[in-house]
Design a protein around this motif. Structure first.
Motif, PDB file in Angstrom:
ATOM      1  N   ALA A   8       0.820  -1.209   0.000  1.00  0.00           N
ATOM      2  CA  ALA A   8       0.000   0.000   0.000  1.00  0.00           C
ATOM      3  C   ALA A   8       0.857   1.263   0.000  1.00  0.00           C
ATOM      4  O   ALA A   8       0.433   2.296  -0.514  1.00  0.00           O
ATOM      5  CB  ALA A   8      -0.937  -0.007   1.202  1.00  0.00           C
ATOM      6  N   ASN A   9       2.068   1.200   0.564  1.00  0.00           N
ATOM      7  CA  ASN A   9       2.932   2.383   0.587  1.00  0.00           C
ATOM      8  C   ASN A   9       3.240   2.874  -0.817  1.00  0.00           C
ATOM      9  O   ASN A   9       3.249   4.072  -1.065  1.00  0.00           O
ATOM     10  CB  ASN A   9       4.230   2.090   1.334  1.00  0.00           C
ATOM     11  N   LEU A  10       3.525   1.979  -1.739  1.00  0.00           N
ATOM     12  CA  LEU A  10       3.786   2.381  -3.121  1.00  0.00           C
ATOM     13  C   LEU A  10       2.527   2.907  -3.788  1.00  0.00           C
ATOM     14  O   LEU A  10       2.587   3.836  -4.586  1.00  0.00           O
ATOM     15  CB  LEU A  10       4.349   1.210  -3.923  1.00  0.00           C
ATOM     16  N   LYS A  11       1.396   2.339  -3.451  1.00  0.00           N
ATOM     17  CA  LYS A  11       0.139   2.785  -4.044  1.00  0.00           C
ATOM     18  C   LYS A  11      -0.201   4.205  -3.603  1.00  0.00           C
ATOM     19  O   LYS A  11      -0.944   4.908  -4.270  1.00  0.00           O
ATOM     20  CB  LYS A  11      -0.979   1.815  -3.691  1.00  0.00           C
ATOM     21  N   LYS A  54      18.023   0.398   0.326  1.00  0.00           N
ATOM     22  CA  LYS A  54      18.037  -0.262   1.636  1.00  0.00           C
ATOM     23  C   LYS A  54      16.637  -0.409   2.220  1.00  0.00           C
ATOM     24  O   LYS A  54      16.368  -1.345   2.947  1.00  0.00           O
ATOM     25  CB  LYS A  54      18.925   0.514   2.601  1.00  0.00           C
ATOM     26  N   HIS A  55      15.748   0.531   1.919  1.00  0.00           N
ATOM     27  CA  HIS A  55      14.413   0.492   2.513  1.00  0.00           C
ATOM     28  C   HIS A  55      13.400  -0.309   1.688  1.00  0.00           C
ATOM     29  O   HIS A  55      12.212  -0.276   1.963  1.00  0.00           O
ATOM     30  CB  HIS A  55      13.892   1.915   2.735  1.00  0.00           C
ATOM     31  N   VAL A  56      13.884  -1.023   0.670  1.00  0.00           N
ATOM     32  CA  VAL A  56      12.999  -1.813  -0.192  1.00  0.00           C
ATOM     33  C   VAL A  56      13.422  -3.278  -0.154  1.00  0.00           C
ATOM     34  O   VAL A  56      14.610  -3.588  -0.183  1.00  0.00           O
ATOM     35  CB  VAL A  56      13.047  -1.286  -1.647  1.00  0.00           C
ATOM     36  N   ASN A  57      12.464  -4.161  -0.082  1.00  0.00           N
ATOM     37  CA  ASN A  57      12.703  -5.600  -0.184  1.00  0.00           C
ATOM     38  C   ASN A  57      11.889  -6.140  -1.337  1.00  0.00           C
ATOM     39  O   ASN A  57      10.775  -5.684  -1.595  1.00  0.00           O
ATOM     40  CB  ASN A  57      12.306  -6.339   1.089  1.00  0.00           C
ATOM     41  N   ASP A  79       5.900 -17.436 -10.947  1.00  0.00           N
ATOM     42  CA  ASP A  79       6.313 -16.739  -9.728  1.00  0.00           C
ATOM     43  C   ASP A  79       5.403 -15.566  -9.392  1.00  0.00           C
ATOM     44  O   ASP A  79       4.865 -14.895 -10.272  1.00  0.00           O
ATOM     45  CB  ASP A  79       7.745 -16.205  -9.861  1.00  0.00           C
ATOM     46  N   GLU A  80       5.278 -15.321  -8.092  1.00  0.00           N
ATOM     47  CA  GLU A  80       4.672 -14.098  -7.585  1.00  0.00           C
ATOM     48  C   GLU A  80       5.801 -13.277  -6.991  1.00  0.00           C
ATOM     49  O   GLU A  80       6.585 -13.776  -6.179  1.00  0.00           O
ATOM     50  CB  GLU A  80       3.614 -14.395  -6.539  1.00  0.00           C
ATOM     51  N   ILE A  81       5.891 -12.027  -7.402  1.00  0.00           N
ATOM     52  CA  ILE A  81       6.963 -11.135  -6.968  1.00  0.00           C
ATOM     53  C   ILE A  81       6.337 -10.040  -6.117  1.00  0.00           C
ATOM     54  O   ILE A  81       5.344  -9.420  -6.524  1.00  0.00           O
ATOM     55  CB  ILE A  81       7.689 -10.539  -8.181  1.00  0.00           C
ATOM     56  N   TYR A  82       6.903  -9.822  -4.952  1.00  0.00           N
ATOM     57  CA  TYR A  82       6.390  -8.827  -4.018  1.00  0.00           C
ATOM     58  C   TYR A  82       7.422  -7.716  -3.864  1.00  0.00           C
ATOM     59  O   TYR A  82       8.550  -7.974  -3.478  1.00  0.00           O
ATOM     60  CB  TYR A  82       6.103  -9.459  -2.659  1.00  0.00           C
ATOM     61  N   ILE A  83       7.027  -6.492  -4.167  1.00  0.00           N
ATOM     62  CA  ILE A  83       7.893  -5.329  -3.992  1.00  0.00           C
ATOM     63  C   ILE A  83       7.323  -4.550  -2.823  1.00  0.00           C
ATOM     64  O   ILE A  83       6.172  -4.116  -2.851  1.00  0.00           O
ATOM     65  CB  ILE A  83       7.944  -4.465  -5.258  1.00  0.00           C
ATOM     66  N   MET A  84       8.144  -4.402  -1.776  1.00  0.00           N
ATOM     67  CA  MET A  84       7.635  -3.772  -0.567  1.00  0.00           C
ATOM     68  C   MET A  84       8.682  -2.908   0.138  1.00  0.00           C
ATOM     69  O   MET A  84       9.876  -3.139  -0.011  1.00  0.00           O
ATOM     70  CB  MET A  84       7.098  -4.827   0.388  1.00  0.00           C
ATOM     71  N   GLN A  85       8.192  -1.963   0.864  1.00  0.00           N
ATOM     72  CA  GLN A  85       9.041  -1.107   1.677  1.00  0.00           C
ATOM     73  C   GLN A  85       9.403  -1.850   2.940  1.00  0.00           C
ATOM     74  O   GLN A  85       8.544  -2.429   3.601  1.00  0.00           O
ATOM     75  CB  GLN A  85       8.310   0.179   2.011  1.00  0.00           C
ATOM     76  N   ALA A  86      10.694  -1.867   3.269  1.00  0.00           N
ATOM     77  CA  ALA A  86      11.157  -2.480   4.512  1.00  0.00           C
ATOM     78  C   ALA A  86      10.821  -1.537   5.670  1.00  0.00           C
ATOM     79  O   ALA A  86      10.914  -0.321   5.545  1.00  0.00           O
ATOM     80  CB  ALA A  86      12.652  -2.736   4.450  1.00  0.00           C
TER      81      ALA A  86
END
Length: 90
Positions: A8-11, A54-57, A79-86
């Motif tokens: 949701a942070n990216l959205k 550094k703040h992204v996983n 594959d399912e790929i998840y882009i998220m803020q650490a």
């Protein structure tokens, strides 16, 4: 095709960002394709040297990616790929 999912942070910055399928062989290609659809998104994910910030996983399935520098991790069509803020702090 691999499915890319976002937090949701990216959205918050890209309201039109939704789960998307992309035909690709590695993460670098996926990020380039995402950048063509959502201008500036790649800059949020990678730094000036093209390395994962550094703040992204990024996870491929339930595995954290191994190559944070060149982003060369292979991606399979299922594959399912998840882009998220650490998250950090306390």
């Amino acid at each position: 095709m691999p499915t890319i999912k976002f937090t949701a942070n990216l959205k918050r910055f890209y309201p039109e960002l939704t789960e998307i399928e992309m035909d690709s062989l590695d993460l670098n290609e996926i990020l380039d394709a995402l950048e063509s659809k959502f201008k500036g998104l790649k800059d949020y994910v990678v730094d000036e040297q093209g390395q994962l910030r550094k703040h992204v996983n990024i996870f491929i399935g339930d595995e954290l990616i191994r190559d944070r520098i060149a982003l060369s991790d292979a991606v399979k069509p299922t594959d399912e790929i998840y882009i998220m803020q650490a998250l950090s702090g306390g």
